[in-house]
Scaffold this motif. Structure first.
Motif, PDB file in Angstrom:
ATOM      1  N   LEU A 123       0.842  -1.193   0.000  1.00 11.60           N
ATOM      2  CA  LEU A 123       0.000   0.000   0.000  1.00 11.60           C
ATOM      3  C   LEU A 123       0.884   1.252   0.000  1.00 11.60           C
ATOM      4  O   LEU A 123       0.702   2.169  -0.802  1.00 11.60           O
ATOM      5  CB  LEU A 123      -0.895  -0.029   1.254  1.00 11.60           C
ATOM      6  N   THR A 124       1.892   1.279   0.893  1.00 12.16           N
ATOM      7  CA  THR A 124       2.693   2.485   1.132  1.00 12.16           C
ATOM      8  C   THR A 124       3.539   2.890  -0.077  1.00 12.16           C
ATOM      9  O   THR A 124       4.065   2.041  -0.790  1.00 12.16           O
ATOM     10  CB  THR A 124       3.615   2.239   2.343  1.00 12.16           C
ATOM     11  N   GLU A 125       3.633   4.205  -0.245  1.00 15.25           N
ATOM     12  CA  GLU A 125       4.485   4.778  -1.302  1.00 15.25           C
ATOM     13  C   GLU A 125       5.269   5.938  -0.704  1.00 15.25           C
ATOM     14  O   GLU A 125       4.919   6.427   0.379  1.00 15.25           O
ATOM     15  CB  GLU A 125       3.600   5.314  -2.436  1.00 15.25           C
ATOM     16  N   PRO A 126       6.272   6.423  -1.423  1.00 13.57           N
ATOM     17  CA  PRO A 126       7.043   7.555  -0.881  1.00 13.57           C
ATOM     18  C   PRO A 126       6.138   8.728  -0.492  1.00 13.57           C
ATOM     19  O   PRO A 126       6.373   9.385   0.520  1.00 13.57           O
ATOM     20  CB  PRO A 126       7.987   7.922  -2.028  1.00 13.57           C
ATOM     21  N   GLY A 127       5.090   8.976  -1.234  1.00 14.02           N
ATOM     22  CA  GLY A 127       4.197  10.107  -0.925  1.00 14.02           C
ATOM     23  C   GLY A 127       2.906   9.699  -0.252  1.00 14.02           C
ATOM     24  O   GLY A 127       1.998  10.524  -0.069  1.00 14.02           O
ATOM     25  N   VAL A 135      -2.192   7.360  -2.725  1.00 12.54           N
ATOM     26  CA  VAL A 135      -1.456   6.453  -3.621  1.00 12.54           C
ATOM     27  C   VAL A 135      -1.380   7.026  -5.045  1.00 12.54           C
ATOM     28  O   VAL A 135      -2.403   7.407  -5.623  1.00 12.54           O
ATOM     29  CB  VAL A 135      -2.145   5.062  -3.635  1.00 12.54           C
ATOM     30  N   ALA A 136      -0.154   7.087  -5.595  1.00 10.24           N
ATOM     31  CA  ALA A 136       0.033   7.679  -6.923  1.00 10.24           C
ATOM     32  C   ALA A 136       0.268   6.615  -8.002  1.00 10.24           C
ATOM     33  O   ALA A 136       0.277   6.937  -9.192  1.00 10.24           O
ATOM     34  CB  ALA A 136       1.212   8.643  -6.890  1.00 10.24           C
ATOM     35  N   THR A 137       0.472   5.365  -7.583  1.00  7.49           N
ATOM     36  CA  THR A 137       0.613   4.290  -8.578  1.00  7.49           C
ATOM     37  C   THR A 137      -0.681   4.224  -9.388  1.00  7.49           C
ATOM     38  O   THR A 137      -1.775   4.277  -8.822  1.00  7.49           O
ATOM     39  CB  THR A 137       0.878   2.939  -7.876  1.00  7.49           C
ATOM     40  N   ASN A 149       1.819   1.397 -13.174  1.00  7.98           N
ATOM     41  CA  ASN A 149       3.063   2.165 -13.084  1.00  7.98           C
ATOM     42  C   ASN A 149       3.149   2.841 -11.727  1.00  7.98           C
ATOM     43  O   ASN A 149       2.168   3.449 -11.275  1.00  7.98           O
ATOM     44  CB  ASN A 149       3.095   3.263 -14.170  1.00  7.98           C
ATOM     45  N   GLY A 150       4.312   2.753 -11.094  1.00 13.51           N
ATOM     46  CA  GLY A 150       4.492   3.455  -9.816  1.00 13.51           C
ATOM     47  C   GLY A 150       5.565   2.804  -8.962  1.00 13.51           C
ATOM     48  O   GLY A 150       6.237   1.854  -9.393  1.00 13.51           O
ATOM     49  N   THR A 151       5.711   3.330  -7.753  1.00 12.68           N
ATOM     50  CA  THR A 151       6.725   2.810  -6.822  1.00 12.68           C
ATOM     51  C   THR A 151       6.117   2.620  -5.449  1.00 12.68           C
ATOM     52  O   THR A 151       5.419   3.505  -4.944  1.00 12.68           O
ATOM     53  CB  THR A 151       7.907   3.808  -6.707  1.00 12.68           C
ATOM     54  N   LYS A 152       6.359   1.468  -4.853  1.00 14.20           N
ATOM     55  CA  LYS A 152       5.935   1.180  -3.475  1.00 14.20           C
ATOM     56  C   LYS A 152       7.182   1.163  -2.597  1.00 14.20           C
ATOM     57  O   LYS A 152       8.269   0.801  -3.075  1.00 14.20           O
ATOM     58  CB  LYS A 152       5.236  -0.184  -3.413  1.00 14.20           C
ATOM     59  N   CYS A 208      11.433  -3.979   1.373  1.00 14.97           N
ATOM     60  CA  CYS A 208      11.973  -3.508   0.086  1.00 14.97           C
ATOM     61  C   CYS A 208      11.062  -2.523  -0.623  1.00 14.97           C
ATOM     62  O   CYS A 208       9.851  -2.476  -0.400  1.00 14.97           O
ATOM     63  CB  CYS A 208      12.164  -4.692  -0.861  1.00 14.97           C
ATOM     64  N   GLU A 209      11.708  -1.811  -1.541  1.00 21.51           N
ATOM     65  CA  GLU A 209      10.986  -0.964  -2.491  1.00 21.51           C
ATOM     66  C   GLU A 209      10.528  -1.859  -3.658  1.00 21.51           C
ATOM     67  O   GLU A 209      11.207  -2.838  -3.975  1.00 21.51           O
ATOM     68  CB  GLU A 209      11.980   0.080  -2.984  1.00 21.51           C
TER      69      GLU A 209
END
Ligand code: CAA
Ligand code: FAD
Length: 377
Positions: A123-127, A135-137, A149-152, A208-209
């Motif tokens: 669930l968690t992302e940098p922002g 969530v921006a993914t 597309n996105g980063t967790k 991990c990311e």
């Protein structure tokens, strides 16, 4: 609330207690140092049936109630909170599927867990940490597929899971109402593991990311409807937070038992330090807080098992037990004095491990917000 455990629950508790004493506690300091769970321990955890606790009987799992699962996590928390966190992440990741998965999705997820493999809940992302709705993914529909597309970040089991629950936004402008849950398999093209976190505590667990670069998955991997993801995430966290409480209780209990034993053995001023009332007060406070935390965890699980609303009690159990683990482990270090600060004893590990209990699965500030919202509105 019935305070008597069933014979099955008592047997389970004893089995896990023995397992932890034999297979986990003796290796906890080594796992903390190396920052990894050895492969043979995974095998043993699987053989002991500790990796698929939430799988229902009709899918070849143990079909356990929440209270029984909490008893297991309490015992695992006594041995090593890092190992407990890794196994608890399997339960966390399974809940979206338990709640709303199709038969096909259930078979896919539960087959992984029944075969001793790991899952991750992303669930968690940098922002988007406490503000999970940010969530921006993105997940864009393309024919019969979605492209993600996105980063967790900070994902438990991120580097070692076989199957992932990924929350992404299917309607960018809709905020919380655009969030949707998906199943993504390890090895899907474009889906890679980023950096592994070097952590203060729970070092045996893997964090991990995750990077999603044009990851194409079939629409059949969507859990529930588009836009239903935020509620799925919240209901999942309701179910899982008491287990963080259970691990916290086990961790606090282990620190307490160490402090009691040490205080009886350590002699200063020609007396065991346990004879000093200021030390006794610390031990008495520990005992009180652990007892209260344990009962709150059991109550939240019992309410879940009764099928009634338990959002507030889940947050109370997580928050109180995590604060208890922090306070008790800090005081355990104090009871051991300089030896508490040394790596010769596990007290300092307990203290480092306890801190995360106040942060993950929603910080304790967020738990207080959930509790207040449930009191006020
Ligand atoms: N059950 C069902 N629905 C819920 C719900 C619940 N428990 N909580 C909220 N909702 C619904 C609300 O009813 C509301 O729906 P409507 O709009 O239809 O009325 C909607 O969700 C939005 O609710 P809020 O307005 O309360 O949402 P918010 O943006 O204010 O956020 C929050 C609430 C409690 C702060 C939430 O964002 C949150 O829990 N944040 C913490 C994130 C978190 O816990 N992350 C953990 C990641 S996993 C992890 O950490 C695992 C690990 O370490 C191993
Ligand atoms: P922030 O949200 O930036 O918070 C920083 C501080 O501000 C905190 O003290 C917080 O309480 C406070 N704060 C923020 N908002 C408010 C507010 N409205 N009111 C009062 N105070 C506020 N996430 C996953 O999705 N899956 C995982 O498996 C997972 N595993 C994790 C494992 C580890 C070891 C760690 C460290 C984290 C993990 N997380 C995971 C992420 C974890 O859930 C988040 O770190 C946590 O929710 C807090 O988010 P943040 O770190 O962005 O802090």
């Amino acid at each position: 609330m019935d305070f008597n455990f069933t014979p099955d629950q008592l047997d389970l508790q004893k089995m896990v207690k023995d397992f932890v004493a034999k297979e986990i506690t003796p290796h906890a300091l080594e796992m903390d140092k190396d920052g990894v769970v050895p492969a043979d321990l995974w095998k043993k955890l699987d053989e002991a049936g500790l990796l698929n606790l939430t799988v229902p009987e009709e899918y070849d799992g143990p079909g356990l109630d929440a209270l029984s699962i909490a008893l297991i996590y309490e015992e695992l928390g006594k041995g090593c909170a890092g190992v407990a966190t890794t196994t608890a992440a399997n339960a966390l990741a399974s809940y979206p599927v338990v709640l709303l998965g199709t038969d096909e999705q259930k078979r896919k997820m539960f087959d992984v867990l029944n075969n001793g493999k790991l899952a991750a809940f992303a669930l968690t992302e940098p922002g988007a940490g406490s503000d999970a709705g940010a969530v921006a993914t993105t997940a864009v529909k393309d024919g019969e597929d979605y492209i993600l597309n996105g980063t967790k970040c900070f994902i438990t089991n991120g580097g070692i899971a076989e199957i992932y629950i990924i929350f992404a936004n299917t309607r960018k402008t809709a905020g919380i109402r655009g969030l949707t849950a998906f199943i993504v398999d390890r090895g899907t093209p474009g889906f890679t593991v980023g950096k592994e976190e070097e952590k203060m505590g729970i070092r045996a667990s893997n964090t991990c990311e995750l990077v999603l670069d044009n990851v194409r998955i079939p629409a059949t991997n969507r859990i529930g409807r588009e836009g239903e993801g935020f509620k799925i995430a919240m209901k999942t966290l309701d179910a899982a937070r008491p287990f963080v409480g259970a691990v916290s209780v086990g961790l606090a209990q282990a620190a307490f038992e160490l402090a009691v034993k040490y205080s009886k053995e350590r002699v200063q001023f020609d007396k065991p330090i346990a004879s000093f009332q200021l030390v006794q007060a610390m031990l008495a406070d520990m005992a009180m807080q652990i007892e209260a935390a344990r009962l709150l965890v059991y109550k939240a699980c019992w309410l879940k098992d009764q099928g009634v609303d338990y959002t507030k009690e889940s947050a109370i159990a997580k928050c109180f037990a995590a604060d208890t683990a922090m306070k008790v482990t800090v005081d355990a270090v104090q009871v051991l004095g300089g030896y508490g600060y040394s790596k010769e004893y596990p007290a300092e590990k307990y203290m480092r491990d306890a801190k995360i209990m106040q942060i993950y699965e929603g910080t304790n500030q967020i738990q207080r917000l959930v509790i207040a919202n449930n009191i006020l509105y």
